[in-house]
Motif scaffolding. Structure first.
Motif, mmCIF file in Angstrom:
data_model
loop_
_atom_site.group_PDB
_atom_site.id
_atom_site.type_symbol
_atom_site.label_atom_id
_atom_site.label_comp_id
_atom_site.label_asym_id
_atom_site.label_seq_id
_atom_site.Cartn_x
_atom_site.Cartn_y
_atom_site.Cartn_z
ATOM 1 N N GLU A 10 0.809 -1.309 -0.045
ATOM 2 C CA GLU A 10 -0.153 -0.056 0.063
ATOM 3 C C GLU A 10 0.832 1.228 0.081
ATOM 4 O O GLU A 10 0.524 2.143 -0.463
ATOM 5 C CB GLU A 10 -1.007 0.034 1.238
ATOM 6 N N GLN A 11 2.037 1.387 0.761
ATOM 7 C CA GLN A 11 2.794 2.620 0.538
ATOM 8 C C GLN A 11 3.430 2.883 -0.660
ATOM 9 O O GLN A 11 3.400 3.854 -0.865
ATOM 10 C CB GLN A 11 3.829 2.198 1.985
ATOM 11 N N ASP A 12 3.642 1.594 -1.359
ATOM 12 C CA ASP A 12 4.316 1.871 -2.678
ATOM 13 C C ASP A 12 3.324 2.405 -3.352
ATOM 14 O O ASP A 12 3.543 3.410 -4.445
ATOM 15 C CB ASP A 12 4.976 0.631 -3.196
ATOM 16 N N ILE A 13 2.198 1.901 -3.448
ATOM 17 C CA ILE A 13 0.842 2.371 -4.174
ATOM 18 C C ILE A 13 0.708 3.740 -3.944
ATOM 19 O O ILE A 13 0.622 4.806 -5.017
ATOM 20 C CB ILE A 13 -0.414 1.405 -4.181
ATOM 21 N N ALA A 14 0.850 4.235 -2.718
ATOM 22 C CA ALA A 14 0.680 5.546 -2.399
ATOM 23 C C ALA A 14 1.710 6.489 -3.138
ATOM 24 O O ALA A 14 1.237 7.642 -3.607
ATOM 25 C CB ALA A 14 0.690 5.733 -0.938
ATOM 26 N N LYS A 15 2.764 6.227 -3.108
ATOM 27 C CA LYS A 15 3.902 6.934 -3.539
ATOM 28 C C LYS A 15 3.693 7.061 -5.185
ATOM 29 O O LYS A 15 4.142 8.103 -5.824
ATOM 30 C CB LYS A 15 5.409 6.099 -3.365
ATOM 31 N N GLN A 18 1.042 9.423 -5.927
ATOM 32 C CA GLN A 18 1.488 10.738 -5.763
ATOM 33 C C GLN A 18 2.374 11.204 -6.892
ATOM 34 O O GLN A 18 1.954 12.207 -7.510
ATOM 35 C CB GLN A 18 2.418 11.005 -4.479
ATOM 36 N N LEU A 19 3.038 10.504 -7.411
ATOM 37 C CA LEU A 19 3.701 10.801 -8.728
ATOM 38 C C LEU A 19 2.885 10.976 -9.818
ATOM 39 O O LEU A 19 3.138 11.863 -10.572
ATOM 40 C CB LEU A 19 5.171 9.654 -9.067
ATOM 41 N N GLU A 20 1.803 10.112 -10.117
ATOM 42 C CA GLU A 20 0.973 10.262 -11.052
ATOM 43 C C GLU A 20 0.333 11.599 -10.983
ATOM 44 O O GLU A 20 0.184 12.227 -12.077
ATOM 45 C CB GLU A 20 -0.042 9.107 -11.131
ATOM 46 N N SER A 21 -0.225 11.942 -9.780
ATOM 47 C CA SER A 21 -0.823 13.324 -9.528
ATOM 48 C C SER A 21 0.270 14.238 -9.967
ATOM 49 O O SER A 21 -0.252 15.239 -10.753
ATOM 50 C CB SER A 21 -1.139 13.302 -8.276
ATOM 51 N N ASP A 22 1.364 14.251 -9.754
ATOM 52 C CA ASP A 22 2.453 15.391 -10.186
ATOM 53 C C ASP A 22 2.528 15.273 -11.649
ATOM 54 O O ASP A 22 2.857 16.607 -11.953
ATOM 55 C CB ASP A 22 3.922 15.056 -9.313
ATOM 56 N N LEU A 23 2.767 14.298 -11.969
ATOM 57 C CA LEU A 23 2.922 14.288 -13.522
ATOM 58 C C LEU A 23 1.869 14.647 -14.571
ATOM 59 O O LEU A 23 1.651 15.060 -15.325
ATOM 60 C CB LEU A 23 3.453 12.912 -13.850
ATOM 61 N N GLY A 24 0.795 14.228 -13.820
ATOM 62 C CA GLY A 24 -0.805 14.303 -14.564
ATOM 63 C C GLY A 24 -0.793 13.032 -15.681
ATOM 64 O O GLY A 24 -1.249 13.230 -16.692
ATOM 65 N N GLN A 25 -0.062 12.018 -15.249
ATOM 66 C CA GLN A 25 -0.007 10.703 -15.958
ATOM 67 C C GLN A 25 -0.082 9.522 -15.337
ATOM 68 O O GLN A 25 0.403 9.411 -14.300
ATOM 69 C CB GLN A 25 1.491 10.881 -16.557
ATOM 70 N N LEU A 27 0.584 5.580 -14.480
ATOM 71 C CA LEU A 27 2.160 4.878 -14.562
ATOM 72 C C LEU A 27 1.421 3.402 -14.407
ATOM 73 O O LEU A 27 0.335 3.096 -13.533
ATOM 74 C CB LEU A 27 2.931 5.260 -13.391
ATOM 75 N N LEU A 28 2.037 2.637 -14.922
ATOM 76 C CA LEU A 28 1.793 1.037 -14.781
ATOM 77 C C LEU A 28 3.427 0.510 -14.024
ATOM 78 O O LEU A 28 4.465 0.812 -14.585
ATOM 79 C CB LEU A 28 1.688 0.258 -16.001
ATOM 80 N N ALA A 29 3.331 -0.261 -12.949
ATOM 81 C CA ALA A 29 4.302 -0.866 -12.470
ATOM 82 C C ALA A 29 4.602 -2.430 -12.875
ATOM 83 O O ALA A 29 3.705 -3.114 -12.579
ATOM 84 C CB ALA A 29 4.298 -0.706 -10.763
#
Length: 64
Positions: A10-15, A18-25, A27-29
């Motif tokens: 869950e903590q990794d998903i949250a990070k 947050q990056l998706e929000s910052d980028l407006g993009q 991401l797939l892991a």
């Protein structure tokens, strides 16, 4: 080598969110693993392909 969608904590998903929000993009892991594909005869390959078709997925036979 084969890659699949990662199973994240869950903590990794949250990070990532947050990056998706910052980028407006979006991401797939992916996580990648070194594997050795199995060699299948035509009969076995046909069974795998039949199940792939009926389930709408891709399967990879690997050496255990």
């Amino acid at each position: 080598m084969i890659c699949s969608l990662s199973n994240l904590k869950e903590q990794d998903i949250a990070k990532i969110k947050q990056l998706e929000s910052d980028l407006g993009q979006t991401l797939l892991a992916f996580s990648c693993h070194a594997i050795q594909p199995a060699k299948l005869n035509e009969a076995k390959l046909g069974k795998v392909q039949s199940l792939e078709k009926s389930l709408g997925i891709s399967l990879v036979a690997v050496q255990a």
